[in-house]
Structure formats: C-alpha cells, structure tokens
Design a protein around this motif. Structure first.
Motif, PDB file in Angstrom:
ATOM      1  N   ALA A   1      -8.336  40.197  58.214  1.00  0.00           N
ATOM      2  CA  ALA A   1      -7.801  39.092  57.411  1.00  0.00           C
ATOM      3  C   ALA A   1      -6.858  38.223  58.223  1.00  0.00           C
ATOM      4  O   ALA A   1      -6.691  37.031  57.943  1.00  0.00           O
ATOM      5  CB  ALA A   1      -7.079  39.643  56.187  1.00  0.00           C
ATOM      6  N   ALA A   2      -6.235  38.817  59.247  1.00  0.00           N
ATOM      7  CA  ALA A   2      -5.341  38.045  60.117  1.00  0.00           C
ATOM      8  C   ALA A   2      -6.103  37.288  61.193  1.00  0.00           C
ATOM      9  O   ALA A   2      -5.490  36.606  62.022  1.00  0.00           O
ATOM     10  CB  ALA A   2      -4.324  38.978  60.761  1.00  0.00           C
ATOM     11  N   GLY A   3      -7.434  37.407  61.197  1.00  0.00           N
ATOM     12  CA  GLY A   3      -8.254  36.653  62.139  1.00  0.00           C
ATOM     13  C   GLY A   3      -8.453  37.315  63.486  1.00  0.00           C
ATOM     14  O   GLY A   3      -8.871  36.663  64.444  1.00  0.00           O
ATOM     15  N   ARG A   4      -8.168  38.603  63.603  1.00  0.00           N
ATOM     16  CA  ARG A   4      -8.303  39.277  64.890  1.00  0.00           C
ATOM     17  C   ARG A   4      -9.735  39.754  65.126  1.00  0.00           C
ATOM     18  O   ARG A   4     -10.449  40.125  64.183  1.00  0.00           O
ATOM     19  CB  ARG A   4      -7.332  40.455  64.960  1.00  0.00           C
ATOM     20  CG  ARG A   4      -5.883  40.000  64.949  1.00  0.00           C
ATOM     21  CD  ARG A   4      -4.921  41.151  65.057  1.00  0.00           C
ATOM     22  NE  ARG A   4      -3.547  40.661  65.100  1.00  0.00           N
ATOM     23  CZ  ARG A   4      -2.479  41.440  65.082  1.00  0.00           C
ATOM     24  NH1 ARG A   4      -2.630  42.769  65.007  1.00  0.00           N
ATOM     25  NH2 ARG A   4      -1.270  40.921  65.134  1.00  0.00           N
ATOM     26  N   THR A   5     -10.105  39.755  66.363  1.00  0.00           N
ATOM     27  CA  THR A   5     -11.440  40.195  66.745  1.00  0.00           C
ATOM     28  C   THR A   5     -11.497  41.713  66.831  1.00  0.00           C
ATOM     29  O   THR A   5     -10.468  42.393  66.836  1.00  0.00           O
ATOM     30  CB  THR A   5     -11.824  39.607  68.114  1.00  0.00           C
ATOM     31  OG1 THR A   5     -10.951  40.178  69.110  1.00  0.00           O
ATOM     32  CG2 THR A   5     -11.681  38.100  68.127  1.00  0.00           C
ATOM     33  N   ASN A   6     -12.749  42.230  66.948  1.00  0.00           N
ATOM     34  CA  ASN A   6     -12.896  43.672  67.084  1.00  0.00           C
ATOM     35  C   ASN A   6     -12.174  44.189  68.325  1.00  0.00           C
ATOM     36  O   ASN A   6     -11.575  45.262  68.308  1.00  0.00           O
ATOM     37  CB  ASN A   6     -14.379  44.055  67.155  1.00  0.00           C
ATOM     38  CG  ASN A   6     -15.056  43.927  65.797  1.00  0.00           C
ATOM     39  OD1 ASN A   6     -14.401  43.643  64.794  1.00  0.00           O
ATOM     40  ND2 ASN A   6     -16.370  44.127  65.764  1.00  0.00           N
ATOM     41  N   GLY A   7     -12.240  43.417  69.421  1.00  0.00           N
ATOM     42  CA  GLY A   7     -11.575  43.818  70.653  1.00  0.00           C
ATOM     43  C   GLY A   7     -10.074  43.895  70.486  1.00  0.00           C
ATOM     44  O   GLY A   7      -9.425  44.834  70.973  1.00  0.00           O
ATOM     45  N   GLU A   8      -9.495  42.931  69.793  1.00  0.00           N
ATOM     46  CA  GLU A   8      -8.049  42.927  69.562  1.00  0.00           C
ATOM     47  C   GLU A   8      -7.645  44.088  68.654  1.00  0.00           C
ATOM     48  O   GLU A   8      -6.608  44.732  68.878  1.00  0.00           O
ATOM     49  CB  GLU A   8      -7.624  41.590  68.950  1.00  0.00           C
ATOM     50  CG  GLU A   8      -7.749  40.413  69.906  1.00  0.00           C
ATOM     51  CD  GLU A   8      -7.520  39.076  69.223  1.00  0.00           C
ATOM     52  OE1 GLU A   8      -7.081  38.142  69.909  1.00  0.00           O
ATOM     53  OE2 GLU A   8      -7.800  38.964  68.011  1.00  0.00           O
ATOM     54  N   ILE A   9      -8.475  44.350  67.659  1.00  0.00           N
ATOM     55  CA  ILE A   9      -8.182  45.470  66.756  1.00  0.00           C
ATOM     56  C   ILE A   9      -8.266  46.789  67.510  1.00  0.00           C
ATOM     57  O   ILE A   9      -7.427  47.683  67.348  1.00  0.00           O
ATOM     58  CB  ILE A   9      -9.155  45.466  65.558  1.00  0.00           C
ATOM     59  CG1 ILE A   9      -8.962  44.189  64.725  1.00  0.00           C
ATOM     60  CG2 ILE A   9      -8.935  46.701  64.685  1.00  0.00           C
ATOM     61  CD1 ILE A   9      -9.998  43.995  63.642  1.00  0.00           C
ATOM     62  N   ALA A  10      -9.288  46.909  68.375  1.00  0.00           N
ATOM     63  CA  ALA A  10      -9.456  48.135  69.163  1.00  0.00           C
ATOM     64  C   ALA A  10      -8.239  48.378  70.049  1.00  0.00           C
ATOM     65  O   ALA A  10      -7.750  49.504  70.175  1.00  0.00           O
ATOM     66  CB  ALA A  10     -10.724  48.040  70.002  1.00  0.00           C
ATOM     67  N   ALA A  11      -7.724  47.306  70.683  1.00  0.00           N
ATOM     68  CA  ALA A  11      -6.557  47.444  71.554  1.00  0.00           C
ATOM     69  C   ALA A  11      -5.318  47.845  70.768  1.00  0.00           C
ATOM     70  O   ALA A  11      -4.487  48.619  71.239  1.00  0.00           O
ATOM     71  CB  ALA A  11      -6.320  46.133  72.295  1.00  0.00           C
ATOM     72  N   THR A  12      -5.200  47.338  69.538  1.00  0.00           N
ATOM     73  CA  THR A  12      -4.037  47.656  68.714  1.00  0.00           C
ATOM     74  C   THR A  12      -3.992  49.131  68.349  1.00  0.00           C
ATOM     75  O   THR A  12      -2.933  49.767  68.406  1.00  0.00           O
ATOM     76  CB  THR A  12      -4.052  46.809  67.425  1.00  0.00           C
ATOM     77  OG1 THR A  12      -3.983  45.417  67.767  1.00  0.00           O
ATOM     78  CG2 THR A  12      -2.872  47.165  66.523  1.00  0.00           C
ATOM     79  N   PHE A  13      -5.150  49.680  68.010  1.00  0.00           N
ATOM     80  CA  PHE A  13      -5.194  51.069  67.551  1.00  0.00           C
ATOM     81  C   PHE A  13      -5.662  52.047  68.633  1.00  0.00           C
ATOM     82  O   PHE A  13      -5.879  53.222  68.342  1.00  0.00           O
ATOM     83  CB  PHE A  13      -6.124  51.184  66.334  1.00  0.00           C
ATOM     84  CG  PHE A  13      -5.628  50.432  65.120  1.00  0.00           C
ATOM     85  CD1 PHE A  13      -4.452  50.802  64.491  1.00  0.00           C
ATOM     86  CD2 PHE A  13      -6.333  49.347  64.613  1.00  0.00           C
ATOM     87  CE1 PHE A  13      -3.993  50.116  63.370  1.00  0.00           C
ATOM     88  CE2 PHE A  13      -5.876  48.659  63.488  1.00  0.00           C
ATOM     89  CZ  PHE A  13      -4.697  49.034  62.869  1.00  0.00           C
ATOM     90  N   TYR A  14      -5.828  51.543  69.850  1.00  0.00           N
ATOM     91  CA  TYR A  14      -6.294  52.379  70.958  1.00  0.00           C
ATOM     92  C   TYR A  14      -7.634  53.049  70.619  1.00  0.00           C
ATOM     93  O   TYR A  14      -7.836  54.246  70.812  1.00  0.00           O
ATOM     94  CB  TYR A  14      -5.248  53.456  71.308  1.00  0.00           C
ATOM     95  CG  TYR A  14      -3.917  52.866  71.698  1.00  0.00           C
ATOM     96  CD1 TYR A  14      -3.710  52.346  72.972  1.00  0.00           C
ATOM     97  CD2 TYR A  14      -2.871  52.811  70.784  1.00  0.00           C
ATOM     98  CE1 TYR A  14      -2.487  51.784  73.334  1.00  0.00           C
ATOM     99  CE2 TYR A  14      -1.647  52.250  71.132  1.00  0.00           C
ATOM    100  CZ  TYR A  14      -1.464  51.734  72.410  1.00  0.00           C
ATOM    101  OH  TYR A  14      -0.253  51.171  72.754  1.00  0.00           O
TER     102      TYR A  14
END
Length: 230
Positions: A184-197
């Motif tokens: 919902a914040a507009g983040r990509t799968n790659g950005e989400i993956a980096a956030t949650f390791y």
C-alpha cells in the motif's frame, strides 16, 4: 524546631481534647502572632512550630497534629511541596500572603483542605476555620476561591482524540498484513524483501497468497480492498 506537649482542655461539656495545631512559617513574627491567636482559643492547642519546609515535615511527622497551618513561601521546601507530603498525616490549612491562581490550585491539588490569605479574614474567624478543617471541611477565603475559579476558567480542555480504527485483518496472517502495508505504501517486492530480510521469491509467494485471499488480481485492487477495510 519547637515541639510542645499536648494537653487536655476543659469545656462546659467536660474534658475534651483540643484540636492540635502545627504552625509552619519562615517569619518568626507571623508565627508568634498565629500562636497567640490559636492559643487564645480553649479548643485549639499549638504542639509545634517550623521555620522552613524541611523542618515542617519533621515536626508534623513527630507530633501528628490535627491541622497544619502552612505558609507557601518557605526556605528548603515550599508549602505546596510540604502539603503534598504531610496531608496524609494531618489536615493542611494554607495560611499565606500568596494567592495567585496557580499557587492556590497547586496547593489544593497537593492535598490542602483549606486556604486563607493573610489580611483577608478576621482574627476570630481563624478558630472556626481550623476546627472546620479538622472536622473534614474544605474551606477557602474569598481571594483564594476567586483565584481557584480563575485557574479553572483558564484551563484549556485537551482535545478529544478520535479512536484509531482497527483495520480487520481480512484473513491475512501477521506477515501478510506487514507485506500488504508495504504494498500500500508503493514498495516493490525487492524493497519489501530487503526490509524483512527475505528473498524476492518468498515475498512474491506472500503477494500471491494475499491476492488469493483478497480475491484480487493486481496490486492496485489489493490496495483498494486493504485501505477500504480501514
């Protein structure tokens, strides 16, 4: 510090213990005048005096009087601080020249049962006030009452905070809800993956499960359903 032994007064009804009083004021002349006024009554008895805040606490603790006559401005500890500590042992009657709204309110909130302003009451009224406070009354002289009303009138009420709506989980797991917030914040799968390791593949699997659970086919539809549940 002055501590005086208590005695028993005699009234027309027979022997009766007088109301005991401690006088706390840094001005020796005022203490002397108050002692004279108090001891002019057979129903009152001075059992101690104090010239500063620390001494006042010690005298009250030692004598446990019925009423403490307490000045506001004293060395070491002011009267409001003293009232906050000793009101659990004795009734507190503030007797002072200070009558600003902030001081009166602070004294009342600290546990004072009464507030008299020097020069604003007749000498014969002191006995009745002390006796009433000892019996549990709450009394203010006119200047103190006016100051307290002014203090209350200037208090700005805190704005009401609307409760934060709780978004239903829509059947998503805790991790899927976190992923959905990032979508919902507009983040990509790659950005989400980096956030949650996580790996991007794992994130993609979460996204697919989210789409299936929400019954949508795109991120835009998922966001619409997710935010629509707020």
């Amino acid at each position: 510090m002055t501590v005086v032994d208590d005695t028993t007064a005699t009234t027309r009804e027979g022997p009766r213990r007088p109301v005991t009083v401690v006088i706390a004021d840094d001005n020796a002349v005022i203490r002397m005048g108050l002692r004279s006024l108090v001891e002019s009554s057979p129903r009152l008895r001075v059992v101690g005096e104090a010239a500063d805040g620390d001494e006042a606490v010690r005298v009250v603790r030692a004598t446990l009087p019925d009423v403490v006559l307490l000045d506001v401005r004293m060395p070491r500890r002011d009267g409001v601080q003293v009232a906050a500590e000793v009101h659990c042992w004795s009734k507190v009657l503030m007797l002072t020249y200070a009558h600003s709204p902030e001081v009166v309110r602070a004294a009342v909130e600290a546990g004072a049962s009464g507030y008299l302003v020097h020069g604003q009451f007749a000498s014969h009224e002191l006995e009745g006030t002390v006796l009433a406070v000892a019996d549990g009354a709450f009394l203010l002289s006119s200047p103190a009452a006016a100051a307290l009303r002014e203090s209350w009138a200037t208090v700005v009420p805190e704005p009401e905070v609307a409760p934060v709506p709780v978004r239903p989980d829509l059947g998503l797991s805790a991790r899927q809800q976190e992923v959905m917030d990032h979508i919902a914040a507009g983040r990509t799968n790659g950005e989400i993956a980096a956030t949650f390791y996580l790996s991007e593949k794992t994130v993609k699997n979460h996204v697919n499960h989210i789409f299936a659970r929400l019954g949508v086919r795109s991120r835009a539809e998922a966001v619409s359903v997710w935010l629509g549940g707020s």
